[in-house]
Design a protein around this motif. Structure first.
Motif, PDB file in Angstrom:
ATOM      1  N   ASN A  75      39.099  14.391  36.489  1.00  0.00           N
ATOM      2  CA  ASN A  75      40.302  15.017  37.039  1.00  0.00           C
ATOM      3  C   ASN A  75      40.822  16.169  36.185  1.00  0.00           C
ATOM      4  OD1 ASN A  75      40.337  13.132  39.145  1.00  0.00           O
ATOM      5  ND2 ASN A  75      41.569  11.678  37.975  1.00  0.00           N
ATOM      6  N   LEU A  76      40.129  16.489  35.095  1.00  0.00           N
ATOM      7  CA  LEU A  76      40.613  17.526  34.175  1.00  0.00           C
ATOM      8  C   LEU A  76      40.754  18.905  34.824  1.00  0.00           C
ATOM      9  CD1 LEU A  76      41.481  18.323  31.329  1.00  0.00           C
ATOM     10  CD2 LEU A  76      39.071  18.501  30.694  1.00  0.00           C
ATOM     11  N   PRO A  77      39.715  19.448  35.487  1.00  0.00           N
ATOM     12  CA  PRO A  77      39.882  20.774  36.106  1.00  0.00           C
ATOM     13  C   PRO A  77      40.987  20.807  37.149  1.00  0.00           C
ATOM     14  CG  PRO A  77      37.559  20.197  35.959  1.00  0.00           C
ATOM     15  CD  PRO A  77      38.326  18.960  35.637  1.00  0.00           C
ATOM     16  N   GLY A  78      41.031  19.802  38.027  1.00  0.00           N
ATOM     17  CA  GLY A  78      42.044  19.776  39.075  1.00  0.00           C
ATOM     18  C   GLY A  78      43.449  19.666  38.527  1.00  0.00           C
ATOM     19  N   THR A  79      43.626  18.799  37.536  1.00  0.00           N
ATOM     20  CA  THR A  79      44.951  18.604  36.939  1.00  0.00           C
ATOM     21  C   THR A  79      45.447  19.879  36.272  1.00  0.00           C
ATOM     22  OG1 THR A  79      44.471  16.256  36.548  1.00  0.00           O
ATOM     23  CG2 THR A  79      46.290  17.222  35.296  1.00  0.00           C
ATOM     24  N   MET A  80      44.586  20.554  35.530  1.00  0.00           N
ATOM     25  CA  MET A  80      45.006  21.781  34.847  1.00  0.00           C
ATOM     26  C   MET A  80      45.346  22.882  35.844  1.00  0.00           C
ATOM     27  SD  MET A  80      42.862  22.161  31.293  1.00  0.00           S
ATOM     28  CE  MET A  80      41.256  22.411  32.033  1.00  0.00           C
ATOM     29  N   ASN A  81      44.533  23.034  36.882  1.00  0.00           N
ATOM     30  CA  ASN A  81      44.813  24.073  37.878  1.00  0.00           C
ATOM     31  C   ASN A  81      46.120  23.813  38.610  1.00  0.00           C
ATOM     32  OD1 ASN A  81      42.661  26.294  38.365  1.00  0.00           O
ATOM     33  ND2 ASN A  81      41.436  24.478  37.951  1.00  0.00           N
ATOM     34  N   ILE A  82      46.376  22.563  38.970  1.00  0.00           N
ATOM     35  CA  ILE A  82      47.610  22.229  39.698  1.00  0.00           C
ATOM     36  C   ILE A  82      48.829  22.337  38.788  1.00  0.00           C
ATOM     37  CG2 ILE A  82      48.864  20.360  40.862  1.00  0.00           C
ATOM     38  CD1 ILE A  82      46.101  19.381  41.889  1.00  0.00           C
ATOM     39  N   ALA A  83      48.740  21.760  37.588  1.00  0.00           N
ATOM     40  CA  ALA A  83      49.893  21.718  36.691  1.00  0.00           C
ATOM     41  C   ALA A  83      50.288  23.098  36.166  1.00  0.00           C
ATOM     42  CB  ALA A  83      49.598  20.779  35.513  1.00  0.00           C
ATOM     43  N   HIS A  84      49.314  23.972  35.945  1.00  0.00           N
ATOM     44  CA  HIS A  84      49.616  25.298  35.393  1.00  0.00           C
ATOM     45  C   HIS A  84      49.894  26.338  36.476  1.00  0.00           C
ATOM     46  CE1 HIS A  84      49.078  24.655  31.137  1.00  0.00           C
ATOM     47  NE2 HIS A  84      47.903  24.078  31.328  1.00  0.00           N
ATOM     48  N   ALA A  85      49.722  25.993  37.731  1.00  0.00           N
ATOM     49  CA  ALA A  85      49.843  26.991  38.800  1.00  0.00           C
ATOM     50  C   ALA A  85      51.215  27.663  38.831  1.00  0.00           C
ATOM     51  CB  ALA A  85      49.525  26.354  40.149  1.00  0.00           C
ATOM     52  N   ILE A  86      52.274  26.884  38.888  1.00  0.00           N
ATOM     53  CA  ILE A  86      53.621  27.458  39.023  1.00  0.00           C
ATOM     54  C   ILE A  86      54.037  28.223  37.757  1.00  0.00           C
ATOM     55  CG2 ILE A  86      56.082  26.874  39.274  1.00  0.00           C
ATOM     56  CD1 ILE A  86      55.218  24.749  41.313  1.00  0.00           C
ATOM     57  N   PRO A  87      53.818  27.690  36.541  1.00  0.00           N
ATOM     58  CA  PRO A  87      54.105  28.506  35.351  1.00  0.00           C
ATOM     59  C   PRO A  87      53.309  29.813  35.332  1.00  0.00           C
ATOM     60  CG  PRO A  87      53.878  26.210  34.726  1.00  0.00           C
ATOM     61  CD  PRO A  87      53.465  26.298  36.165  1.00  0.00           C
ATOM     62  N   THR A  88      52.046  29.773  35.770  1.00  0.00           N
ATOM     63  CA  THR A  88      51.226  30.990  35.779  1.00  0.00           C
ATOM     64  C   THR A  88      51.741  31.993  36.810  1.00  0.00           C
ATOM     65  OG1 THR A  88      49.295  29.698  35.100  1.00  0.00           O
ATOM     66  CG2 THR A  88      48.877  31.884  35.994  1.00  0.00           C
ATOM     67  N   ILE A  89      52.208  31.497  37.944  1.00  0.00           N
ATOM     68  CA  ILE A  89      52.819  32.390  38.942  1.00  0.00           C
ATOM     69  C   ILE A  89      54.057  33.053  38.342  1.00  0.00           C
ATOM     70  CG2 ILE A  89      54.011  32.483  41.176  1.00  0.00           C
ATOM     71  CD1 ILE A  89      52.185  30.165  42.081  1.00  0.00           C
ATOM     72  N   THR A  90      54.822  32.293  37.569  1.00  0.00           N
ATOM     73  CA  THR A  90      56.005  32.847  36.897  1.00  0.00           C
ATOM     74  C   THR A  90      55.591  33.967  35.939  1.00  0.00           C
ATOM     75  OG1 THR A  90      57.036  30.649  36.988  1.00  0.00           O
ATOM     76  CG2 THR A  90      58.056  32.277  35.542  1.00  0.00           C
ATOM     77  N   GLU A  91      54.498  33.760  35.206  1.00  0.00           N
ATOM     78  CA  GLU A  91      53.975  34.816  34.322  1.00  0.00           C
ATOM     79  C   GLU A  91      53.649  36.070  35.122  1.00  0.00           C
ATOM     80  OE1 GLU A  91      50.596  33.676  31.995  1.00  0.00           O
ATOM     81  OE2 GLU A  91      51.351  31.644  31.734  1.00  0.00           O
ATOM     82  N   ALA A  92      52.949  35.860  36.229  1.00  0.00           N
ATOM     83  CA  ALA A  92      52.526  36.995  37.050  1.00  0.00           C
ATOM     84  C   ALA A  92      53.729  37.784  37.560  1.00  0.00           C
ATOM     85  CB  ALA A  92      51.681  36.506  38.224  1.00  0.00           C
ATOM     86  N   LEU A  93      54.801  37.093  37.898  1.00  0.00           N
ATOM     87  CA  LEU A  93      56.015  37.768  38.378  1.00  0.00           C
ATOM     88  C   LEU A  93      56.570  38.708  37.315  1.00  0.00           C
ATOM     89  CD1 LEU A  93      57.780  34.845  40.295  1.00  0.00           C
ATOM     90  CD2 LEU A  93      56.948  36.988  41.282  1.00  0.00           C
ATOM     91  N   PHE A  94      56.449  38.311  36.045  1.00  0.00           N
ATOM     92  CA  PHE A  94      56.909  39.172  34.955  1.00  0.00           C
ATOM     93  C   PHE A  94      56.032  40.409  34.827  1.00  0.00           C
ATOM     94  CE2 PHE A  94      59.238  35.439  33.310  1.00  0.00           C
ATOM     95  CZ  PHE A  94      60.428  36.049  32.915  1.00  0.00           C
ATOM     96  N   PHE A  95      54.715  40.211  34.831  1.00  0.00           N
ATOM     97  CA  PHE A  95      53.807  41.295  34.476  1.00  0.00           C
ATOM     98  C   PHE A  95      53.490  42.257  35.623  1.00  0.00           C
ATOM     99  CE2 PHE A  95      53.132  38.555  30.842  1.00  0.00           C
ATOM    100  CZ  PHE A  95      53.005  39.466  29.806  1.00  0.00           C
ATOM    101  N   VAL A  96      53.402  41.768  36.862  1.00  0.00           N
ATOM    102  CA  VAL A  96      53.057  42.690  37.956  1.00  0.00           C
ATOM    103  C   VAL A  96      54.204  43.640  38.265  1.00  0.00           C
ATOM    104  CG1 VAL A  96      51.411  41.102  39.021  1.00  0.00           C
ATOM    105  CG2 VAL A  96      53.790  41.100  39.798  1.00  0.00           C
ATOM    106  N   THR A  97      55.416  43.261  37.886  1.00  0.00           N
ATOM    107  CA  THR A  97      56.563  44.135  38.134  1.00  0.00           C
ATOM    108  C   THR A  97      56.821  45.105  36.983  1.00  0.00           C
ATOM    109  OG1 THR A  97      58.039  42.404  37.265  1.00  0.00           O
ATOM    110  CG2 THR A  97      57.719  42.461  39.641  1.00  0.00           C
ATOM    111  N   VAL A  98      56.151  44.904  35.863  1.00  0.00           N
ATOM    112  CA  VAL A  98      56.375  45.752  34.685  1.00  0.00           C
ATOM    113  C   VAL A  98      55.191  46.680  34.422  1.00  0.00           C
ATOM    114  CG1 VAL A  98      56.721  45.742  32.176  1.00  0.00           C
ATOM    115  CG2 VAL A  98      57.934  44.090  33.606  1.00  0.00           C
ATOM    116  N   VAL A  99      53.971  46.147  34.508  1.00  0.00           N
ATOM    117  CA  VAL A  99      52.763  46.927  34.220  1.00  0.00           C
ATOM    118  C   VAL A  99      52.147  47.427  35.523  1.00  0.00           C
ATOM    119  CG1 VAL A  99      50.488  46.901  33.128  1.00  0.00           C
ATOM    120  CG2 VAL A  99      52.352  45.517  32.179  1.00  0.00           C
ATOM    121  N   LYS A 100      52.012  48.734  35.659  1.00  0.00           N
ATOM    122  CA  LYS A 100      51.503  49.344  36.891  1.00  0.00           C
ATOM    123  C   LYS A 100      49.993  49.581  36.794  1.00  0.00           C
ATOM    124  CE  LYS A 100      55.793  49.565  38.188  1.00  0.00           C
ATOM    125  NZ  LYS A 100      56.325  48.560  39.130  1.00  0.00           N
TER     126      LYS A 100
END
Length: 290
Positions: A75-100
């Protein structure tokens, strides 16, 4: 385009929260504060470092091993992908709006990673525990080597004269193909950040361009592959709510409060620890295959 991406990322957050809530109700998992505190601590540390470009899969695998967080390493790959998904989306929100970054480059490379991850996850859900352990052990060694090379400054030397924020022609084709492969590997628990950073450096992009590409790739492929892992029950929801909350807090701290932080010693420590974790995983796989 940026507004469309932001809307899509927000939809992913809402949709994934709904899916996780549904799975929690279906399995009737009771809230265990200890599991959520441990998960929250792991999420905070790993996603804090992830936002700084170190990646989260190496550190998460190490902390999972240290805390015996998972009962079944299949369950390691599935757990990491699911658990980190929302924090990673939060990261993306920071960077896609700042770096063009050039829109065609960003969309095509991110799309390739998502398609690759969807195909890869169909394979991963059919692998047994020994194979997962061996894949993760190899992935940790390869990632550690890339991290060590980066810490020695060899990777940044490649990009010292890079000034592009977009690709075209054969470099774009190579970038799309490379990210497709990295997406497939991501579904198996192989971190995308380090190899993606090397890829964009070699193709001539500015180092800063790697952040929106690699973070948006992960932000969109993680929710996508989560559906496959949930469908096949190859994941763990142990402490998932604490993990997500801790992860988001770690992202916010790294993205807003940390202006200058020396990660030299920490980076080398992670390289050493990940090598040790790889050894432990490989040894466990050898023992179980006898």
């Amino acid at each position: 385009m940026i507004r469309l991406i932001v809307v899509l990322l927000i939809i992913c957050i809402v949709g994934l929260l709904g899916l996780i809530g549904y799975q929690l109700r279906q399995t009737v998992i009771k809230v265990n504060w200890r599991d959520n505190l441990v998960g929250g601590g792991i999420g905070l540390v790993t996603d804090f470092l992830d936002t700084l470009g170190i990646g989260s899969f190496v550190t998460t695998t190490t902390l999972f091993q240290a805390t015996h967080y998972l009962d079944d390493e299949r369950n390691l790959p599935g757990t990491m992908n699911i658990a980190h998904a929302i924090p990673t989306i939060t990261e993306a929100l920071f960077f896609v709006t700042v770096v063009k970054v050039d829109t065609i480059t960003l969309v095509s490379m991110v799309g390739a990673a998502v398609v690759g991850a969807l195909i890869g996850s169909e394979v991963v859900v059919r692998l047994n525990q020994v194979m997962i352990q061996r894949i993760m052990a190899i992935a940790l060694i390869v990632t550690s080597i890339l991290m060590a090379i980066n810490k020695m400054g060899w990777v940044s030397m490649i990009a010292i004269h890079n000034d592009a924020m977009g690709l075209s022609g054969w470099p774009l084709v190579i970038g799309i193909s490379g990210n497709f492969i990295l997406g497939m590997l991501m579904s198996a628990g192989v971190g995308l950040y380090a190899p993606c950073m090397v890829l964009v450096y070699f193709l001539g992009l500015k180092p800063i361009a790697a952040f929106p590409i690699m973070m948006l790739s992960c932000a969109l492929l993680m929710p996508a592959v989560s559906l496959n892992f949930m469908r096949t029950k190859r994941y763990s929801l142990k402490g998932i709510l604490g993990f997500i909350v801790g992860g988001v807090i770690g992202v916010v701290i790294a993205a807003t409060l940390v202006k200058s932080l020396s990660l030299e010693v920490l980076g080398w420590l992670i390289v050493v620890v990940s090598c040790w974790t790889a050894y432990q995983l490989w040894r466990s796989a050898v023992v179980q295959s006898r």
